[in-house]
Write an enzyme that holds these catalytic residues in place. Structure first.
Site, PDB file in Angstrom:
ATOM      1  N   ASP A 390      63.175 -20.238 -26.365  1.00  0.00           N
ATOM      2  CA  ASP A 390      63.153 -21.690 -26.617  1.00  0.00           C
ATOM      3  C   ASP A 390      61.851 -22.154 -27.282  1.00  0.00           C
ATOM      4  O   ASP A 390      61.876 -23.028 -28.148  1.00  0.00           O
ATOM      5  CB  ASP A 390      63.305 -22.475 -25.300  1.00  0.00           C
TER       6      ASP A 390
HETATM    7  P1  NAP Z   1      63.265 -18.561 -22.598  1.00  0.00           P
HETATM    8  O1  NAP Z   1      63.616 -19.563 -23.629  1.00  0.00           O
HETATM    9  O2  NAP Z   1      63.784 -18.785 -21.230  1.00  0.00           O
HETATM   10  O3  NAP Z   1      63.745 -17.161 -23.152  1.00  0.00           O
HETATM   11  C1  NAP Z   1      63.390 -15.993 -22.520  1.00  0.00           C
HETATM   12  C2  NAP Z   1      64.078 -14.863 -23.242  1.00  0.00           C
HETATM   13  O4  NAP Z   1      63.586 -13.659 -22.642  1.00  0.00           O
HETATM   14  C3  NAP Z   1      65.574 -14.846 -23.069  1.00  0.00           C
HETATM   15  O5  NAP Z   1      66.226 -15.303 -24.226  1.00  0.00           O
HETATM   16  C4  NAP Z   1      65.910 -13.376 -22.728  1.00  0.00           C
HETATM   17  O6  NAP Z   1      66.763 -12.872 -23.728  1.00  0.00           O
HETATM   18  C5  NAP Z   1      64.569 -12.677 -22.811  1.00  0.00           C
HETATM   19  N1  NAP Z   1      64.399 -11.706 -21.721  1.00  0.00           N
HETATM   20  C6  NAP Z   1      64.719 -11.818 -20.428  1.00  0.00           C
HETATM   21  N2  NAP Z   1      64.403 -10.703 -19.759  1.00  0.00           N
HETATM   22  C7  NAP Z   1      63.869  -9.858 -20.676  1.00  0.00           C
HETATM   23  C8  NAP Z   1      63.338  -8.552 -20.605  1.00  0.00           C
HETATM   24  N3  NAP Z   1      63.306  -7.841 -19.461  1.00  0.00           N
HETATM   25  N4  NAP Z   1      62.853  -7.996 -21.730  1.00  0.00           N
HETATM   26  C9  NAP Z   1      62.894  -8.673 -22.904  1.00  0.00           C
HETATM   27  N5  NAP Z   1      63.372  -9.918 -23.022  1.00  0.00           N
HETATM   28  C10 NAP Z   1      63.851 -10.501 -21.924  1.00  0.00           C
HETATM   29  O7  NAP Z   1      61.689 -18.376 -22.453  1.00  0.00           O
HETATM   30  P2  NAP Z   1      60.491 -19.132 -23.151  1.00  0.00           P
HETATM   31  O8  NAP Z   1      60.590 -19.043 -24.637  1.00  0.00           O
HETATM   32  O9  NAP Z   1      59.285 -18.597 -22.467  1.00  0.00           O
HETATM   33  O10 NAP Z   1      60.701 -20.642 -22.796  1.00  0.00           O
HETATM   34  C11 NAP Z   1      60.558 -21.142 -21.480  1.00  0.00           C
HETATM   35  C12 NAP Z   1      61.681 -22.081 -21.160  1.00  0.00           C
HETATM   36  O11 NAP Z   1      61.582 -22.460 -19.787  1.00  0.00           O
HETATM   37  C13 NAP Z   1      61.632 -23.343 -21.989  1.00  0.00           C
HETATM   38  O12 NAP Z   1      62.937 -23.805 -22.240  1.00  0.00           O
HETATM   39  C14 NAP Z   1      60.918 -24.290 -21.051  1.00  0.00           C
HETATM   40  O13 NAP Z   1      61.202 -25.655 -21.300  1.00  0.00           O
HETATM   41  C15 NAP Z   1      61.483 -23.850 -19.716  1.00  0.00           C
HETATM   42  N6  NAP Z   1      60.615 -24.271 -18.647  1.00  0.00           N
HETATM   43  C16 NAP Z   1      59.355 -23.800 -18.565  1.00  0.00           C
HETATM   44  C17 NAP Z   1      58.514 -24.287 -17.583  1.00  0.00           C
HETATM   45  C18 NAP Z   1      57.084 -23.865 -17.458  1.00  0.00           C
HETATM   46  O14 NAP Z   1      56.362 -24.519 -16.722  1.00  0.00           O
HETATM   47  N7  NAP Z   1      56.663 -22.821 -18.117  1.00  0.00           N
HETATM   48  C19 NAP Z   1      58.987 -25.210 -16.692  1.00  0.00           C
HETATM   49  C20 NAP Z   1      60.304 -25.636 -16.802  1.00  0.00           C
HETATM   50  C21 NAP Z   1      61.111 -25.136 -17.777  1.00  0.00           C
HETATM   51  P3  NAP Z   1      67.667 -11.588 -23.420  1.00  0.00           P
HETATM   52  O15 NAP Z   1      68.489 -11.924 -22.233  1.00  0.00           O
HETATM   53  O16 NAP Z   1      68.445 -11.379 -24.657  1.00  0.00           O
HETATM   54  O17 NAP Z   1      66.733 -10.447 -23.149  1.00  0.00           O
END
Ligand code: NAP
Length: 463
Positions: A390
């Site tokens: 994301d």
């Molecule tokens: P993300 O959008 O959740 O994407 C994570 C990606 O990691 C997934 O598409 C997944 O794809 C891949 N993944 C999972 N396990 C894996 C593994 N073992 N090896 C390789 N890839 C793996 O993560 P992000 O880009 O870090 O974004 C964070 C999201 O969380 C945002 O939408 C944000 O708004 C939300 N969020 C964050 C917080 C915060 O405080 N940080 C709080 C609330 C919400 P595959 O399944 O294809 O591997």
């Protein structure tokens, strides 16, 4: 004795303030944590010597049991389970404030002592905020743990009902201030506040839960501060105010990072357009994504001069941070300039990536913020996206219909070449497509983050 008490409270407060200051950089964060813990230890010891302590047996029992439970939690809980653990601890803080405030009310009630107006006001506020924090945090914990549905829960007259309950509690509170000798009314304030906590947090989708947890953290600080006024304890007032203020600052940072408005969080139950939590999945991929294997990728990296690594939740799940550090080392040995672009909401809690990279001894100087790296992205040879989705989704910038439109992103698609390391074409937390995967300058390296990065490091070591 009184003067010693106040002096030690002052020293403890200074420890808290400098402790928080040191938390602002990973380099000094451990020191900051220790300093704040020392301040808390001093405050606890000196409070135990206060003349109002009646029996030490229960206190010692509580300390031993609490420490044991805390130690087991700290050792067992995975890094990815940290948000719900923080949520639960906030809840305990809120619950404690309610219990202390009610105990003080009960003491004044049974001893028919004089209720002073400021004390009664703070008792009511402490009960209200503490109870909302308690049940709200339990629901937040349940949602993140998968015990309670992570979806946005809507119910009829949601906002009017919550407003009515809040007004009811405030009116009842005013009545108690005028006539404090009404224990049933105080108990009903406790009950309604507990219900309010559930109703405020239940509608919030799992995706937005960490923001809610950060806000509840701030509430727990406010509740503690109120309890400080109830007990006339300056230390509690200061510590609570610090938690309340830092919690709200963190909430604002997260809101900005996720493009949410703080008012929506405060009102509870905003439904982000189409973001129904982690359950949503996306199957509508347009075009074909081009994949690459680790051997080819190693060859391509051999001839570049700058690499920006963008870690995300997948790096945390795969526990790939040490392998990523090894990759950084081999790239640097080849004279390649390596930096890490860290999005404020990458992962599942604020500072998630910073903590993992610090654990793997990646120098803090190599970490850059999106605002600093985006303007120069066109000059970057390679962006390696490791388990992020994301936070690098160009739809947030280009597609007005996207649920995450307006969320600041790391614009990796503008780099000369992008490599995305993840297991599949699956969606990220927002549950939406990512056009980045289909761009002509993007190549996908499929596999678990740790396995892929380790394979890459081996390729370099073999050559
Ligand atoms: P993300 O959008 O959740 O994407 C994570 C990606 O990691 C997934 O598409 C997944 O794809 C891949 N993944 C999972 N396990 C894996 C593994 N073992 N090896 C390789 N890839 C793996 O993560 P992000 O880009 O870090 O974004 C964070 C999201 O969380 C945002 O939408 C944000 O708004 C939300 N969020 C964050 C917080 C915060 O405080 N940080 C709080 C609330 C919400 P595959 O399944 O294809 O591997």
């Amino acid at each position: 004795m009184e003067i010693v008490l106040y002096l030690v409270y002052l020293i403890a407060s200074v420890c808290f303030i400098f402790g928080i200051k040191k938390l602002s950089s990973p380099k000094t964060a451990r020191q900051g944590n220790q300093l704040a813990a020392l301040g808390m230890l001093l405050a606890i010891i000196v409070t135990l010597f206060d003349q109002r302590i009646l029996t030490f047996e229960y206190i010692i029992l509580g300390v031993v049991l609490g420490s044991l439970i805390g130690a087991v939690f700290a050792l067992k809980v995975q890094m990815t389970g940290m948000p719900q653990m923080v949520g639960l601890l906030n809840g305990f803080g809120g619950g404690a404030s309610t219990l202390v405030a009610f105990a003080e009310y009960d003491r004044l009630f049974t001893t028919t002592a004089n209720f002073e107006v400021p004390t009664t006001i703070t008792i009511i506020l402490s009960i209200l905020i503490g109870s909302v924090t308690f049940t709200g945090s339990l629901i937040a914990f349940g949602k993140l743990q998968g015990i309670v549905t992570g979806k946005v829960v809507k119910y009829p007259l949601q906002h009017p009902l919550n407003a009515l309950l809040l007004i009811g509690v405030l009116v009842a509170g005013i009545i108690v201030v005028i006539n404090p000798y009404d224990i049933e009314l105080v108990l009903s304030i406790v009950g309604v506040s507990l219900i309010l906590g559930v109703l405020l947090v239940l509608p919030i989708g799992g995706a937005d839960m960490p923001v809610a947890i950060s806000l509840l953290n701030s509430y727990s600080g406010l509740a503690a501060s109120m309890t400080g006024f109830v007990l006339n304890n300056n230390m509690l007032i200061i510590a609570g105010a610090l938690v309340g203020a830092s919690g709200i600052i963190l909430t604002i940072i997260m809101c900005k990072g996720m493009n949410r408005s703080l008012m929506n969080v405060v009102m509870g139950g905003w439904a982000s357009a189409g973001t129904e939590g982690p359950a949503a999945d996306s199957k509508t991929h347009k075009g074909t994504a081009k994949s690459i294997d680790s051997e080819e990728l190693a060859m391509l990296l051999d001839s570049v001069s700058s690499v920006i690594i963008v870690p995300g939740y997948g790096m945390a799940v795969g526990q790939a941070q040490h392998a990523v550090r090894d990759l950084m080392n081999v790239l640097e040995k080849k004279g390649i300039n390596v930096r890490f672009a860290i999005h404020p909401v990458a992962g599942r809690m604020p500072g998630h990536m910073n903590v993992l990279l610090a654990e793997a001894n990646v120098s803090y100087d190599l970490l850059v913020e999106p605002g600093d790296v985006n303007p120069t992205m066109e000059t970057v040879d390679v962006c390696m996206v490791i388990g992020a989705n994301d936070v690098v989704n160009p739809a947030a910038r280009d597609d007005e219909t996207s649920p995450i439109y307006g969320m600041p992103i790391i614009e990796v698609d503008k780099a000369k070449t992008v490599f995305v390391l993840k297991r599949s074409m699956g969606a990220g937390f927002a549950g939406i497509d990512n056009p980045l995967f289909f761009k002509p300058n993007t190549r996908m390296l499929f596999g678990d983050a740790k396995a892929s990065v380790s394979a890459l490091v081996s390729e370099f070591k073999e050559t």
